[in-house]
Design an enzyme around this catalytic site. Structure first.
Site, PDB file in Angstrom:
ATOM      1  N   HIS A 145      -3.093  -4.323 -15.495  1.00  0.00           N
ATOM      2  CA  HIS A 145      -4.026  -5.461 -15.568  1.00  0.00           C
ATOM      3  C   HIS A 145      -4.813  -5.408 -16.878  1.00  0.00           C
ATOM      4  O   HIS A 145      -6.020  -5.628 -16.898  1.00  0.00           O
ATOM      5  CB  HIS A 145      -4.955  -5.478 -14.358  1.00  0.00           C
ATOM      6  CG  HIS A 145      -4.257  -5.862 -13.083  1.00  0.00           C
ATOM      7  ND1 HIS A 145      -3.835  -7.144 -12.812  1.00  0.00           N
ATOM      8  CD2 HIS A 145      -3.881  -5.115 -12.018  1.00  0.00           C
ATOM      9  CE1 HIS A 145      -3.246  -7.184 -11.627  1.00  0.00           C
ATOM     10  NE2 HIS A 145      -3.244  -5.962 -11.128  1.00  0.00           N
ATOM     11  N   ASP A 204      -4.435  -0.204  -9.780  1.00  0.00           N
ATOM     12  CA  ASP A 204      -3.437  -0.912  -8.962  1.00  0.00           C
ATOM     13  C   ASP A 204      -2.392  -1.581  -9.846  1.00  0.00           C
ATOM     14  O   ASP A 204      -2.621  -1.848 -11.028  1.00  0.00           O
ATOM     15  CB  ASP A 204      -4.118  -1.978  -8.086  1.00  0.00           C
ATOM     16  CG  ASP A 204      -4.874  -3.000  -8.931  1.00  0.00           C
ATOM     17  OD1 ASP A 204      -5.517  -2.593  -9.921  1.00  0.00           O
ATOM     18  OD2 ASP A 204      -4.828  -4.201  -8.602  1.00  0.00           O
ATOM     19  N   GLU A 205      -1.255  -1.858  -9.232  1.00  0.00           N
ATOM     20  CA  GLU A 205      -0.232  -2.748  -9.794  1.00  0.00           C
ATOM     21  C   GLU A 205       0.018  -2.492 -11.287  1.00  0.00           C
ATOM     22  O   GLU A 205      -0.147  -3.384 -12.110  1.00  0.00           O
ATOM     23  CB  GLU A 205      -0.655  -4.207  -9.581  1.00  0.00           C
ATOM     24  CG  GLU A 205      -0.796  -4.557  -8.112  1.00  0.00           C
ATOM     25  CD  GLU A 205      -1.259  -5.988  -7.873  1.00  0.00           C
ATOM     26  OE1 GLU A 205      -0.722  -6.614  -6.953  1.00  0.00           O
ATOM     27  OE2 GLU A 205      -2.157  -6.478  -8.582  1.00  0.00           O
ATOM     28  N   CYS A 206       0.406  -1.269 -11.579  1.00  0.00           N
ATOM     29  CA  CYS A 206       0.742  -0.956 -12.975  1.00  0.00           C
ATOM     30  C   CYS A 206       2.266  -0.855 -13.088  1.00  0.00           C
ATOM     31  O   CYS A 206       2.848   0.178 -12.740  1.00  0.00           O
ATOM     32  CB  CYS A 206       0.083   0.356 -13.400  1.00  0.00           C
ATOM     33  SG  CYS A 206       0.551   0.845 -15.072  1.00  0.00           S
ATOM     34  N   GLU A 234      -3.048   2.768  -5.197  1.00  0.00           N
ATOM     35  CA  GLU A 234      -1.931   3.240  -6.025  1.00  0.00           C
ATOM     36  C   GLU A 234      -2.265   4.560  -6.720  1.00  0.00           C
ATOM     37  O   GLU A 234      -1.370   5.254  -7.196  1.00  0.00           O
ATOM     38  CB  GLU A 234      -1.549   2.204  -7.090  1.00  0.00           C
ATOM     39  CG  GLU A 234      -0.808   1.003  -6.552  1.00  0.00           C
ATOM     40  CD  GLU A 234      -1.730  -0.137  -6.183  1.00  0.00           C
ATOM     41  OE1 GLU A 234      -2.899   0.121  -5.829  1.00  0.00           O
ATOM     42  OE2 GLU A 234      -1.287  -1.298  -6.243  1.00  0.00           O
TER      43      GLU A 234
END
Ligand code: ACM
Length: 536
Positions: A268, A331-333, A383
């Site tokens: 992000h 998160d969400e890497c 995560e």
């Protein structure tokens, strides 16, 4: 005789109903004993306070003055007056956030150990008064009456949070303050301010001015859901200066709300990379602030320069935010760029990291070490468990409860915020009847049904669940009105789950109280959703 008994029980029954109807407090207190009679705040009523609760007493006074059009001063005395008074009394034996409130015909006494406890007592007192007490101006002929009662109250969880994403859409300081007021009204104690995103960097960092000069503006925005391929062609931006951040932090402090700032890493990060491309995996790439919703592939490279940059950013952030927690996202890497980066692959070999998850863990551990060295605590999304959890990390469990369960089993603190029950950006009623939202389906009743202490944990492990938080992601919330619509009344349910003991919770009773509570929200000019009123 039997007839008389029936008449009496009907009478008692209706008195009880009448009495019950006057106590519409959200979140419901731990213990409330209704009593007959009322206390009326009038011209002769004094507000008397122990010295350290003076600011809290003033806060009450100010609101009473607004609606009654008077300008009464709080007199600071340790002992109350004999006639009509509202008294704030110190009681060392209560917990840090606890209070008691006793309303009788001559006085209201709020006791607490801390100013924060006294503040929660005031929030309850305001909710015992007519709902017009939340009006923004004088209400003619308003009778400020409090139904008599004895309340003993304290929260179930120490962490009670509400989150706001200002990355996807930006909201002005005035709204952030209103949001903080609403947080305080519901006895939440934490505001998680999600300040950086692929789609916009929203906080001034003096050492890196391009973060806001470049990173706070995207050239256009996706229209509708992902995959439409349509963009609005309009530049969009906004950020908070450090002076504004200081102002918000000071405001929150007065409302006993701690702010948890979030600076996203290693994913992000596209807006940051648009400003400082040398921190990405491909420094030659022309990065732009992301115009599409979703997760960008452009992530920070785990180079020394990146760590120096992030430590400098976090240093400024820690100077602005005095709370113990600093949220680093995590998160969400996506790992695609790390997989194809010679630098990342060499680093993994050198450090003995077996895959890119371990590389993420290496990244987070370094940041944890830095934050811990400054005497603060790091929080990350779940995560951060992948590739091994950093020693001091607190985990925010969002992809269900599994991450939270695993972290608690390892002895780490956990905040529960599962998408299934606490994502307030999901539809709250039939999407056909609702404004566009990201998806999902989360009714008020489902939020209310949430139980944050998973059965999988032992009693000792459950102690690591510090609390819960409602999340407000704003891809589909372009305006403050829409934020309010999506957040309320579902946040009222989150508040009750976070504060009230399981034994007092009952959805039917909650909705009865909520029907009165929405009058308060209305007086506060909150654009709450009404779909729960017609839900079957
Ligand atoms: C998240 O919703 N990506 C934490």
């Amino acid at each position: 005789m039997k007839k008389l008994f029936i008449c009496l029980s009907l009478l008692i029954g209706s008195l009880a109903t009448f009495a019950q109807n006057q106590y519409n407090i959200i979140p419901i207190p731990q213990k409330l004993i209704p009593q007959s009679g009322e206390f009326v705040i009038g011209k002769s009523t004094s507000v008397v306070s122990a010295t350290e609760f003076k600011d809290v007493a003033n806060f009450l006074n100010e609101q009473l003055n607004v609606v009654s059009g008077s300008s009464k001063k709080v007199s600071i005395k340790e002992k109350g007056l004999a006639s009509s008074s509202i008294q704030f009394v110190k009681n060392e034996s209560l917990g840090d956030e606890a209070y008691t409130l006793k309303a009788s015909s001559k006085q209201v006494v709020i006791s607490a150990k801390t100013a924060k406890g006294a503040f929660y007592g005031v929030q309850t007192l305001l909710q015992l008064l007519p709902t017009q007490v939340f009006s923004e101006s004088k209400v003619e002929g308003l009778k400020l009456s409090v139904p008599n009662c004895t309340i003993e109250d304290a929260p179930r969880y120490v962490y009670r949070g509400l989150h706001l994403d200002v990355g996807r859409h930006f909201f002005p300081v005035s709204f952030v303050k209103k949001f903080i007021d609403l947080i305080a009204l519901h006895k939440f104690n934490t505001f998680h301010w999600h300040l950086t995103e692929d789609q916009g960097w929203r906080i001034e960092i003096k050492k890196y001015p391009k973060l806001t000069e470049i990173g706070s503006i995207r050239k256009e925005t996706l229209v509708g859901h992902y995959g439409t391929g349509k963009y609005d062609g309009k530049p969009y931006g906004g950020f908070y200066t450090q002076d504004e951040v200081k102002d918000v932090v000071a405001y929150a402090k007065k409302k006993f709300v701690t702010i948890v700032p979030e600076i996203e890493m290693p994913g992000h990060a596209q807006a940051a990379l648009a400003a400082y491309p040398e921190l990405g995996c491909n420094p030659d790439k022309i990065y732009e602030v992301y115009t599409t919703w979703g997760v960008s592939e452009d992530v920070f490279a785990p180079r020394e320069e990146t760590f120096t940059f992030l430590e400098n950013v976090l240093t400024e952030v820690m100077e602005l935010f005095p709370g113990q927690y600093i949220h680093i996202g995590g998160d969400e890497c996506p790992k695609t760029q790390w997989k194809s980066s010679r630098f990342c692959q060499n680093l993994m070999k050198r450090e003995g990291l077996k895959d890119e998850h371990e590389l993420q863990s290496y990244f987070i551990r370094r940041i944890d070490k830095f934050i811990t060295s400054k005497g603060r605590k790091m929080i990350g999304w779940d995560e951060i468990l992948e590739g091994g959890l950093s020693p001091n990390a607190t985990v925010m469990s969002w992809r269900g409860e599994e991450g939270g369960i695993a972290a608690a089993k390892e002895g780490h603190d956990v905040i529960m915020t599962p998408g299934s029950h606490l994502y307030l950006d999901h539809y709250q009623a039939d999407p056909k009847t609702e404004p566009l939202a990201i998806g999902g389906f989360l009714t008020l009743e489902k939020v209310y049904s949430y139980e944050p202490a998973p059965k999988e944990l032992t009693t000792d492990q459950k102690k690591f669940i510090l609390g819960l938080q409602g999340n407000v992601w704003t891809e589909y919330m372009e305006t403050t009105d829409k934020v309010e619509y999506m957040t309320f009344p579902r946040a009222c349910a989150v508040a009750e789950v976070a504060w009230s003991p399981v034994s007092t919770r009952n959805y039917t009773d909650f909705t009865k109280r909520l029907k009165v509570h929405i009058e308060r929200l209305g007086n506060l000019k909150v654009n709450y959703a009404k779909s729960f009123l017609s839900a079957k």
